[in-house]
Scaffold this motif. Structure first.
Motif, short mmCIF file in Angstrom:
data_model
loop_
_atom_site.label_atom_id
_atom_site.label_comp_id
_atom_site.label_asym_id
_atom_site.label_seq_id
_atom_site.Cartn_x
_atom_site.Cartn_y
_atom_site.Cartn_z
N GLU A 10 0.88 -1.18 0.00
CA GLU A 10 0.00 0.00 0.00
C GLU A 10 0.90 1.21 0.00
O GLU A 10 1.89 1.26 0.75
N ALA A 31 1.04 5.57 0.03
CA ALA A 31 0.40 6.88 0.17
C ALA A 31 1.14 7.87 -0.72
O ALA A 31 2.36 7.97 -0.65
N GLU A 81 -3.61 10.16 -0.38
CA GLU A 81 -4.42 9.08 -0.91
C GLU A 81 -3.61 7.78 -0.91
O GLU A 81 -2.44 7.76 -1.25
N VAL A 82 -4.27 6.68 -0.49
CA VAL A 82 -3.60 5.39 -0.40
C VAL A 82 -4.01 4.52 -1.59
O VAL A 82 -5.20 4.42 -1.92
N ARG A 119 -3.40 0.64 -3.56
CA ARG A 119 -2.97 -0.75 -3.40
C ARG A 119 -2.35 -1.22 -4.72
O ARG A 119 -2.96 -1.06 -5.78
N TRP A 154 3.41 0.74 2.99
CA TRP A 154 3.16 -0.21 4.06
C TRP A 154 3.25 -1.63 3.53
O TRP A 154 2.70 -1.94 2.46
N ARG A 212 -0.32 13.98 6.70
CA ARG A 212 -0.46 12.62 7.22
C ARG A 212 0.52 12.42 8.36
O ARG A 212 1.62 12.94 8.36
#
Length: 155
Positions: free
Chosen positions: A14, A16, A21-22, A24, A75, A103
């Protein structure tokens, strides 16, 4: 035509972007790392010399090319980074990182430090581009170029 291919593993991630905005994706990692024994890790990919790398959008199966400088945080699951518990002589601190764009990422940061240079600021100034932070049950690979501030959290 025979092509030579390097075996790669499809690995979920993942990411950002600067707006927060995240997304995948899946990245492709080698079965052997260049800089250490074992498999290539996401941190190896992000801290490598190439500025751009391919990702796969798992929903559309489309390939995109991402620029590392525009990744704020990536992540991954802990088993993909194989982070060890901090070794004797390493500092281990709880920090909150505020990124450009607002963030915040909070977690445990372990780092080795030469004698006399155990300050967090010294580590940040000499660390690779992406630093690993244990963020809950995942590893957050934070882009140092996107950090606005780092604060040590007490207790």
């Amino acid at each position: 035509m025979n092509e030579l291919r390097i075996p790669k593993r499809r690995t979920p991630i993942e990411i950002a972007d600067p707006s927060g905005e995240v997304h995948r994706y899946a990245v492709f990692l080698g079965d052997l790392a260049r800089e250490h024994a074992g498999v290539e890790r996401v941190s190896d990919l992000l801290n490598g010399s190439e500025e751009f790398f391919p990702v796969l959008d798992p929903e559309s199966d489309a390939i995109a090319i991402l620029g590392k400088s525009q990744i704020s945080v990536a992540w991954v699951e802990p088993e993909l980074e194989e982070l060890e518990d901090h070794a004797p002589g390493e500092e281990c601190v709880e920090v909150e990182i505020r990124l450009v764009g607002g963030r915040r990422v909070r977690g445990r940061l372990a780092y080795g430090a030469p004698p006399g240079r155990a300050r967090l600021v010294d580590f940040l100034n000499r660390a690779p581009s992406f630093i690993a932070l244990v963020d809950g049950g995942r590893i957050a690979l934070v882009n140092k170029r996107r950090i606005f501030s780092v604060a040590q959290v007490q207790g």
